[in-house]
Design an enzyme around this catalytic site. Sequence first.
Site, short mmCIF file in Angstrom:
data_model
loop_
_atom_site.label_atom_id
_atom_site.label_comp_id
_atom_site.label_asym_id
_atom_site.label_seq_id
_atom_site.Cartn_x
_atom_site.Cartn_y
_atom_site.Cartn_z
N THR A 132 0.82 -1.21 0.00
CA THR A 132 0.00 0.00 0.00
C THR A 132 0.85 1.26 0.00
O THR A 132 1.99 1.25 0.49
CB THR A 132 -0.89 -0.01 1.27
OG1 THR A 132 -1.46 1.27 1.45
CG2 THR A 132 -0.10 -0.35 2.52
N ASP A 133 0.27 2.35 -0.48
CA ASP A 133 0.96 3.65 -0.39
C ASP A 133 1.02 4.16 1.05
O ASP A 133 1.77 5.08 1.36
CB ASP A 133 0.27 4.69 -1.29
CG ASP A 133 -1.19 4.96 -0.93
OD1 ASP A 133 -1.76 4.22 -0.09
OD2 ASP A 133 -1.77 5.92 -1.49
N GLU A 134 0.23 3.54 1.94
CA GLU A 134 0.16 4.07 3.32
C GLU A 134 1.46 3.88 4.08
O GLU A 134 1.67 4.51 5.12
CB GLU A 134 -1.02 3.43 4.06
CG GLU A 134 -2.33 3.71 3.34
CD GLU A 134 -3.60 3.37 4.11
OE1 GLU A 134 -3.58 3.39 5.35
OE2 GLU A 134 -4.62 3.10 3.45
N TYR A 158 -2.03 -0.53 10.98
CA TYR A 158 -2.12 -1.20 9.65
C TYR A 158 -0.90 -0.86 8.81
O TYR A 158 -0.21 -1.77 8.32
CB TYR A 158 -3.40 -0.76 8.93
CG TYR A 158 -3.38 -1.08 7.45
CD1 TYR A 158 -3.34 -2.40 6.99
CD2 TYR A 158 -3.39 -0.06 6.48
CE1 TYR A 158 -3.31 -2.69 5.62
CE2 TYR A 158 -3.36 -0.35 5.12
CZ TYR A 158 -3.31 -1.66 4.69
OH TYR A 158 -3.27 -1.95 3.35
N LYS A 162 2.16 -3.27 7.41
CA LYS A 162 2.46 -3.44 5.98
C LYS A 162 3.90 -3.01 5.68
O LYS A 162 4.60 -3.65 4.90
CB LYS A 162 1.49 -2.65 5.11
CG LYS A 162 0.07 -3.19 5.09
CD LYS A 162 -0.07 -4.58 4.49
CE LYS A 162 0.20 -4.62 3.00
NZ LYS A 162 -0.12 -5.97 2.44
P1 NAD Z 1 -9.38 -7.58 2.20
O1 NAD Z 1 -9.36 -7.28 3.66
O2 NAD Z 1 -10.61 -7.34 1.41
O3 NAD Z 1 -9.00 -9.12 1.96
C1 NAD Z 1 -7.97 -9.75 2.64
C2 NAD Z 1 -8.10 -11.26 2.41
O4 NAD Z 1 -7.03 -11.92 3.10
C3 NAD Z 1 -9.41 -11.85 2.93
O5 NAD Z 1 -9.97 -12.71 1.98
C4 NAD Z 1 -8.98 -12.62 4.17
O6 NAD Z 1 -9.80 -13.74 4.46
C5 NAD Z 1 -7.56 -13.03 3.81
N1 NAD Z 1 -6.71 -13.25 4.99
C6 NAD Z 1 -6.59 -12.45 6.08
N2 NAD Z 1 -5.74 -13.00 6.96
C7 NAD Z 1 -5.30 -14.17 6.40
C8 NAD Z 1 -4.39 -15.16 6.81
N3 NAD Z 1 -3.75 -15.10 7.99
N4 NAD Z 1 -4.15 -16.19 5.98
C9 NAD Z 1 -4.80 -16.29 4.78
N5 NAD Z 1 -5.68 -15.38 4.35
C10 NAD Z 1 -5.93 -14.33 5.15
O7 NAD Z 1 -8.14 -6.81 1.59
P2 NAD Z 1 -7.97 -6.14 0.15
O8 NAD Z 1 -8.56 -4.78 0.19
O9 NAD Z 1 -8.39 -7.09 -0.88
O10 NAD Z 1 -6.38 -5.96 0.12
C11 NAD Z 1 -5.55 -6.98 -0.42
C12 NAD Z 1 -4.11 -6.56 -0.29
O11 NAD Z 1 -3.90 -5.34 -0.99
C13 NAD Z 1 -3.68 -6.30 1.16
O12 NAD Z 1 -2.36 -6.80 1.30
C14 NAD Z 1 -3.71 -4.79 1.29
O13 NAD Z 1 -2.78 -4.35 2.23
C15 NAD Z 1 -3.32 -4.37 -0.11
N6 NAD Z 1 -3.85 -3.06 -0.54
C16 NAD Z 1 -5.19 -2.77 -0.42
C17 NAD Z 1 -5.66 -1.54 -0.87
C18 NAD Z 1 -7.14 -1.19 -0.79
O14 NAD Z 1 -7.50 -0.05 -1.12
N7 NAD Z 1 -8.02 -2.09 -0.39
C19 NAD Z 1 -4.78 -0.60 -1.42
C20 NAD Z 1 -3.42 -0.95 -1.53
C21 NAD Z 1 -2.98 -2.17 -1.10
P1 TYD Z 2 -10.86 3.75 4.14
O1 TYD Z 2 -11.77 3.34 3.04
O2 TYD Z 2 -11.00 3.09 5.48
O3 TYD Z 2 -9.37 3.62 3.58
P2 TYD Z 2 -7.95 4.15 4.22
O4 TYD Z 2 -8.15 4.52 5.62
O5 TYD Z 2 -7.09 2.95 4.05
O6 TYD Z 2 -7.55 5.31 3.33
O7 TYD Z 2 -11.01 5.32 4.35
C1 TYD Z 2 -10.81 6.22 3.29
C2 TYD Z 2 -10.93 7.61 3.84
O8 TYD Z 2 -12.30 7.82 4.26
C3 TYD Z 2 -10.09 7.83 5.09
O9 TYD Z 2 -9.58 9.18 5.06
C4 TYD Z 2 -11.06 7.67 6.24
C5 TYD Z 2 -12.37 8.15 5.64
N1 TYD Z 2 -13.60 7.50 6.18
C6 TYD Z 2 -14.67 8.28 6.63
O10 TYD Z 2 -14.62 9.53 6.59
N2 TYD Z 2 -15.77 7.64 7.11
C7 TYD Z 2 -15.87 6.29 7.20
O11 TYD Z 2 -16.90 5.77 7.68
C8 TYD Z 2 -14.77 5.49 6.71
C9 TYD Z 2 -14.81 4.00 6.76
C10 TYD Z 2 -13.65 6.15 6.21
#
Ligand code: NAD
Ligand code: TYD
Length: 355
Positions: A132-134, A158, A162
């Site tokens: 992630t960019d975070e 989080y 990461k």
């Molecule tokens: P998500 O939370 O929707 O899914 C995570 C999946 O991992 C789930 O299916 C869960 O059951 C599985 N999981 C969790 N713990 C596990 C374990 N111990 N063993 C096996 N499986 C396990 O997450 P996502 O949004 O699909 O993100 C996927 C990846 O991309 C993550 O690594 C996240 O950090 C990264 N990422 C997400 C975003 C975003 O905007 N969602 C952005 C950048 C990077």
């Molecule tokens: P989120 O989707 O949780 O992603 P991240 O925290 O990883 O960026 O949140 C996106 C942005 O929206 C973040 O600045 C927090 C804000 N947010 C709200 O304002 N209200 C909400 O109920 C949630 C879940 C997030």
Amino acid sequence: MILVTGGAGFIGANFIIDWLAASDEPVLNLDALTYAGNLESLATLAGDKRHVFVQGDIGDRALLDRLLAEHQPRAIVHFAAESHVDRSIHGPGAFIHTNVQGTFTLLEAVRGYWSALEGERRSGFRFHHVSTDEVYGSLGPGDAAFTETHAFEPNSPYSASKAASDHLVRAWHHTYGLPVLTTNCSNNYGPFHFPEKLIPLMIVNGLAGKPLPVYGDGQQVRDWLYVKDHTSAIRTVLAGGRVGETYNVGGWNEKPNIEIVHSVCALLDEMKPDAAGPYARLITHVTDRPGHDRRYAVDARKLERELGWRPAETFDSGIRNTVRWYLDHADWVAHVQSGAYRDWVSTNYVQRSAT
Ligand code: NAD
Ligand code: TYD
């Protein structure tokens, strides 16, 4: 075949669906099915022999050793993680377990497997870590977007977990020669997004006539990327990325949260008008997230320069597809809003007073 971890989650499920639409190479999907894992997201692959699902934890070394020996993958794409910042504030332990310890265990198992490979199977092997960019921390309003050389300054449990996993992946390459690739992506949105994150939460709350909780002043900025663009970026890097390198992935689409929420409301007004009035009437500013990062912005020029990748979707087209998808998939939404989901809503929102 390739081994995908976390393939029942939001991005992992989209990745597998898109992978199998583009190629016939089978996928072994290892997922623990935590609250965020949902096999319904893969329902269109039911009966498709190219998708093999195994329920299990990436921290289970014996299971990993068995799966690697049995299936002999040519690559790993590692999505499995705890991914929600608010949950990491309420309970960081699971983030250390999966994102740090789990990634470590996976790296060790894969190192053992890869070390025994020979010739092209060994040189062509890849471990793709999805991050992630975070990890880069928070930007001020005038700061340049994150490049791959930006210092790691994670601020939430989080992002710290990461960042730790990114460091482990880097070290396993530097020390042991494991052929790794890392992508650091901005906020994704699109189909199968669990409604604890901003965009799907606003859609499902709006449709239910519930408040749309905006943290603090709503001026926090995120760079939003349609999930299909993320999956195409991963395919691109897996195919042609330079071993040991990291690539930022972003949508060139910075927007403050409040603007995102207004966009969702406007699309709901258009696609499913509410007799009670415009959806924006439900916007409620609530207590801010502790340590809330103010701005993320991604400079994805390295990926464009080296591998020619750019996002295909604009925010207007992506958000329109997304709202339409949620309107068309009421059953999927109803099923993920189980008892456990209600417990989370109570944990995160009931104590947040309106501001
Ligand atoms: P998500 O939370 O929707 O899914 C995570 C999946 O991992 C789930 O299916 C869960 O059951 C599985 N999981 C969790 N713990 C596990 C374990 N111990 N063993 C096996 N499986 C396990 O997450 P996502 O949004 O699909 O993100 C996927 C990846 O991309 C993550 O690594 C996240 O950090 C990264 N990422 C997400 C975003 C975003 O905007 N969602 C952005 C950048 C990077
Ligand atoms: P989120 O989707 O949780 O992603 P991240 O925290 O990883 O960026 O949140 C996106 C942005 O929206 C973040 O600045 C927090 C804000 N947010 C709200 O304002 N209200 C909400 O109920 C949630 C879940 C997030």
